[in-house]
Structures are given as C-alpha cells and as structure tokens.
Design a protein around this motif. Structure first.
Motif, mmCIF file in Angstrom:
data_model
loop_
_atom_site.group_PDB
_atom_site.id
_atom_site.type_symbol
_atom_site.label_atom_id
_atom_site.label_comp_id
_atom_site.label_asym_id
_atom_site.label_seq_id
_atom_site.Cartn_x
_atom_site.Cartn_y
_atom_site.Cartn_z
ATOM 1 N N GLU A 55 1.089 -1.266 0.270
ATOM 2 C CA GLU A 55 0.327 0.302 0.314
ATOM 3 C C GLU A 55 1.459 0.976 0.229
ATOM 4 O O GLU A 55 2.292 0.953 0.813
ATOM 5 C CB GLU A 55 -0.800 0.515 1.311
ATOM 6 C CG GLU A 55 -1.531 -0.537 1.635
ATOM 7 C CD GLU A 55 -3.045 -0.842 2.253
ATOM 8 O OE1 GLU A 55 -3.694 0.204 2.042
ATOM 9 O OE2 GLU A 55 -2.447 -0.996 3.583
ATOM 10 N N TYR A 70 -3.880 6.605 -3.997
ATOM 11 C CA TYR A 70 -3.625 5.229 -3.512
ATOM 12 C C TYR A 70 -2.907 4.272 -4.222
ATOM 13 O O TYR A 70 -4.196 4.473 -5.252
ATOM 14 C CB TYR A 70 -4.793 4.978 -2.513
ATOM 15 C CG TYR A 70 -5.208 3.666 -2.379
ATOM 16 C CD1 TYR A 70 -4.007 3.367 -0.983
ATOM 17 C CD2 TYR A 70 -5.714 2.497 -2.354
ATOM 18 C CE1 TYR A 70 -4.190 2.071 -0.523
ATOM 19 C CE2 TYR A 70 -5.433 1.309 -1.552
ATOM 20 C CZ TYR A 70 -4.972 1.698 -1.000
ATOM 21 O OH TYR A 70 -5.115 0.250 -0.015
ATOM 22 N N ASN A 72 -2.524 -0.484 -4.070
ATOM 23 C CA ASN A 72 -2.368 -1.222 -3.413
ATOM 24 C C ASN A 72 -1.579 -1.941 -4.751
ATOM 25 O O ASN A 72 -2.641 -3.216 -4.941
ATOM 26 C CB ASN A 72 -3.154 -1.537 -2.538
ATOM 27 C CG ASN A 72 -2.938 -2.666 -1.458
ATOM 28 O OD1 ASN A 72 -2.341 -3.417 -1.939
ATOM 29 N ND2 ASN A 72 -3.999 -3.418 -1.335
ATOM 30 N N LYS A 93 -5.212 3.740 4.116
ATOM 31 C CA LYS A 93 -6.266 4.607 3.085
ATOM 32 C C LYS A 93 -6.471 5.998 4.087
ATOM 33 O O LYS A 93 -6.900 6.796 4.043
ATOM 34 C CB LYS A 93 -7.356 3.921 3.779
ATOM 35 C CG LYS A 93 -6.758 3.204 3.028
ATOM 36 C CD LYS A 93 -8.517 2.009 2.664
ATOM 37 C CE LYS A 93 -8.199 0.507 2.322
ATOM 38 N NZ LYS A 93 -7.048 -0.478 2.253
#
Length: 181
Positions: A55, A70, A72, A93
């Motif tokens: 992440e 973001y 991952n 997050k």
C-alpha cells in the motif's frame, strides 16, 4: 470520523510519524512488463520490475500537485512523483484521505514549475487516531477499495475485449447481422 468525532486524546503529530516519503525513479531503462508506472496523470506504461510492493500513497513532486493516488500492489513511481512507505498497519487509506483533502498546490515550493518537497510533506500536521479507530476505519473502507479494484480490473478486461472485437467487426470479419437484439 476523524473531524467531528475526533478524540481529544489523539496525538498531535506530523505526516512523517505515519509514513516515509520516498522519491520515484526513472523508468526508461526498463523493458515493457506487467508492473504499472505511475506519473501524476496516472499509469503511463508497464515495466518489467516494481519499485515498491504494498500500500502506498503517491504524491506528485512536480506539475499537477493535487493528483494524489492510492495504490495497493506492485508498482513503479516516476521521478516526478513521491511514493510512501507505511510505518504502521492500517494507516495507508487514512493517509491517502488526509493528503487528498489538502490543497497541495497552495503549498507549492517551485517558481516556474509547481513543486512539492519532502520537508513540506513530512511537516504536515495532523491528529493521529488511536489504533482502534484506524482499524475500524480500515474495516469500513476496505470493502469499498476492493470493489473499486475489481471494477478497474473488469474495465481493463472489457477494454481488451472491445479492442479485440471492434477491428474484426469494422472489417466485416465478424458478422452480427443475424443476431436479434
């Protein structure tokens, strides 16, 4: 959850308490492959080797500063992007939403080209929620992130199918005139 219901016991800290900000690297020497290379506009190509796996929050270093992402999984980040390594579990997050909520363009450190520095990012002040709150947030948003990732993968599969079928339809190689819609 983090604003109106903020616990007064949460520690006042800085972003560097939660992440290590790293510089992206040049990708041009690598052959094409399966790992996405992220620039400030999104994925620009796929290469043979990842720079980081896990992440991460990608933050533009030059250019369009507010396009925070973001990620991952395994990826590469170009040299005009920062990527982050999480120092604790269940914070990626939260960090993404925190950084995304900031107007990074207003923190511009450049003169001709909008620029961001690690010093500016590391010094961003925030309240750091306790582990229980971060775990609760993770449990709430993780299914949404999983669904978004599944949607992206399905969209890629559909785009590949379209790109395969459309030329055959346009050339007449595939005849669909007998199909009743």
């Amino acid at each position: 959850m983090f604003i109106t219901n903020r616990n007064p016991n949460w520690k006042n800290g800085v972003l560097s308490d939660l992440v290590t900000v790293r510089y992206g690297k040049d990708h041009k020497k690598f052959e094409d492959g399966i790992y996405p290379v992220y620039g400030s506009g999104g994925i620009i190509r796929y290469i043979e080797k990842p720079l980081y796996i896990g992440e991460s929050v990608l933050i533009p270093r030059k250019g369009t500063l507010n396009n925070v992402m973001y990620v991952n999984g395994a990826f590469w980040s170009v040299d005009t992007m920062f990527y982050t390594e999480m120092l604790h579990s269940n914070v990626a997050k939260f960090v993404y939403h925190f950084v995304k909520s900031k107007n990074l363009a207003s923190m511009n450190a450049g003169s001709a080209v909008p620029s961001m520095t690690t010093n500016i990012l590391n010094a961003m002040q925030l309240y750091i929620p306790d582990n229980e709150t971060l775990s609760t947030f993770e449990k709430i948003v993780s299914p949404m992130y999983s669904q978004m990732q599944e949607n992206e993968e399905q969209s890629k599969r559909l785009a590949n199918l379209r790109d395969t079928l459309l030329p055959r339809l346009m050339s007449g190689e595939l005849d669909v005139s007998s199909i009743d819609f």
